[in-house]
Design a protein around this motif. Structure first.
Motif, PDB file in Angstrom:
ATOM      1  N   ARG A  86       0.835  -1.197   0.000  1.00  0.00           N
ATOM      2  CA  ARG A  86       0.000   0.000   0.000  1.00  0.00           C
ATOM      3  C   ARG A  86       0.873   1.251   0.000  1.00  0.00           C
ATOM      4  NH1 ARG A  86      -3.404   0.790   4.317  1.00  0.00           N
ATOM      5  NH2 ARG A  86      -3.113  -1.116   5.463  1.00  0.00           N
ATOM      6  N   ASP A  87       2.184   1.076  -0.113  1.00  0.00           N
ATOM      7  CA  ASP A  87       3.123   2.191  -0.095  1.00  0.00           C
ATOM      8  C   ASP A  87       4.086   2.077  -1.275  1.00  0.00           C
ATOM      9  OD1 ASP A  87       4.608   4.399   0.639  1.00  0.00           O
ATOM     10  OD2 ASP A  87       5.627   3.391   2.298  1.00  0.00           O
ATOM     11  N   ALA A  88       3.556   2.179  -2.484  1.00  0.00           N
ATOM     12  CA  ALA A  88       4.375   2.018  -3.684  1.00  0.00           C
ATOM     13  C   ALA A  88       5.489   3.067  -3.768  1.00  0.00           C
ATOM     14  CB  ALA A  88       3.498   2.071  -4.934  1.00  0.00           C
ATOM     15  N   ARG A  89       5.272   4.250  -3.205  1.00  0.00           N
ATOM     16  CA  ARG A  89       6.305   5.294  -3.238  1.00  0.00           C
ATOM     17  C   ARG A  89       7.579   4.835  -2.537  1.00  0.00           C
ATOM     18  NH1 ARG A  89       3.968  10.409  -0.686  1.00  0.00           N
ATOM     19  NH2 ARG A  89       3.353   8.789   0.767  1.00  0.00           N
ATOM     20  N   ALA A  90       7.446   3.972  -1.537  1.00  0.00           N
ATOM     21  CA  ALA A  90       8.623   3.485  -0.807  1.00  0.00           C
ATOM     22  C   ALA A  90       9.547   2.666  -1.707  1.00  0.00           C
ATOM     23  CB  ALA A  90       8.197   2.644   0.390  1.00  0.00           C
ATOM     24  N   PHE A  91       9.014   2.173  -2.816  1.00  0.00           N
ATOM     25  CA  PHE A  91       9.785   1.308  -3.714  1.00  0.00           C
ATOM     26  C   PHE A  91       9.968   1.947  -5.088  1.00  0.00           C
ATOM     27  CE2 PHE A  91       7.379  -1.247  -0.675  1.00  0.00           C
ATOM     28  CZ  PHE A  91       8.435  -1.844   0.001  1.00  0.00           C
ATOM     29  N   ALA A  92       9.879   3.259  -5.148  1.00  0.00           N
ATOM     30  CA  ALA A  92       9.929   3.990  -6.419  1.00  0.00           C
ATOM     31  C   ALA A  92      11.215   3.729  -7.195  1.00  0.00           C
ATOM     32  CB  ALA A  92       9.753   5.483  -6.175  1.00  0.00           C
ATOM     33  N   ARG A  93      12.324   3.465  -6.505  1.00  0.00           N
ATOM     34  CA  ARG A  93      13.602   3.252  -7.186  1.00  0.00           C
ATOM     35  C   ARG A  93      13.946   1.769  -7.338  1.00  0.00           C
ATOM     36  NH1 ARG A  93      15.555   7.873  -3.621  1.00  0.00           N
ATOM     37  NH2 ARG A  93      15.227   9.681  -4.937  1.00  0.00           N
ATOM     38  N   SER A  94      13.023   0.910  -7.002  1.00  0.00           N
ATOM     39  CA  SER A  94      13.268  -0.525  -7.105  1.00  0.00           C
ATOM     40  C   SER A  94      13.230  -0.972  -8.559  1.00  0.00           C
ATOM     41  CB  SER A  94      12.204  -1.289  -6.311  1.00  0.00           C
ATOM     42  OG  SER A  94      12.358  -2.677  -6.497  1.00  0.00           O
ATOM     43  N   LYS A  95      13.978  -2.028  -8.853  1.00  0.00           N
ATOM     44  CA  LYS A  95      13.908  -2.658 -10.167  1.00  0.00           C
ATOM     45  C   LYS A  95      12.598  -3.417 -10.336  1.00  0.00           C
ATOM     46  CE  LYS A  95      18.886  -3.321 -10.220  1.00  0.00           C
ATOM     47  NZ  LYS A  95      19.967  -4.305 -10.097  1.00  0.00           N
ATOM     48  N   VAL A  96      11.942  -3.717  -9.213  1.00  0.00           N
ATOM     49  CA  VAL A  96      10.686  -4.468  -9.219  1.00  0.00           C
ATOM     50  C   VAL A  96       9.526  -3.480  -9.065  1.00  0.00           C
ATOM     51  CG1 VAL A  96       9.331  -6.249  -8.051  1.00  0.00           C
ATOM     52  CG2 VAL A  96      11.828  -6.473  -8.196  1.00  0.00           C
TER      53      VAL A  96
END
Length: 143
Positions: free
Chosen positions: A119-129
């Protein structure tokens, strides 16, 4: 009938809690994605650290017995991904402001995950996934 491509999905802690707590805002969607991982072809994965955190929160909210039962059911549906030194190193040297988010990102990348469900996609904004909500994933999957 639609064609179906199996995907590897990593459940973030907040989605794990959504799946076992019906009063949470996206519980229905989390349960639907879990159903897709139980016989529909997707592989649901959860980091062991997410299970630990969910257990702690569930104990506080519902008691130890309920927490154990919930975690046990989740382990029957999801593959448990370990968190070790490599994930810690990637998290420490990553660019997330939160160490736990870095662990989840590292776990996703090292386990060839297709989507991080959160529910926190911004936390993974720089992820390859790619990080998506359960509702977004259901749309992507054609459900």
């Amino acid at each position: 009938m639609r064609s179906y491509n199996s995907r590897r999905l990593l459940f973030d802690t907040n989605v794990v809690l959504d799946a076992v707590c019906p009063e949470r805002p996206q519980s229905k969607e989390a349960c639907e994605v879990l159903r897709l991982c139980n016989g529909e072809g997707d592989m649901g994965i959860v980091a062991v650290s997410s299970l630990k955190d969910a257990y702690y929160i569930l104990c506080r909210q519902y008691g130890e017995s309920c927490a154990r039962t919930s975690i046990e059911k989740l382990t029957e549906l999801l593959t448990i991904a370990p968190i070790g030194a490599e994930e810690c190193d990637l998290s420490l040297h990553g660019n997330e402001p939160d160490f736990e988010d870095g662990l989840i990102r590292a776990c996703a990348e090292l386990n060839d995950v297709d989507f991080i469900l959160t529910r926190d996609a911004r936390a993974f904004a720089r992820s390859k996934v790619r990080a998506v909500t359960c509702a977004e994933y259901l749309e992507i999957a054609g459900w």
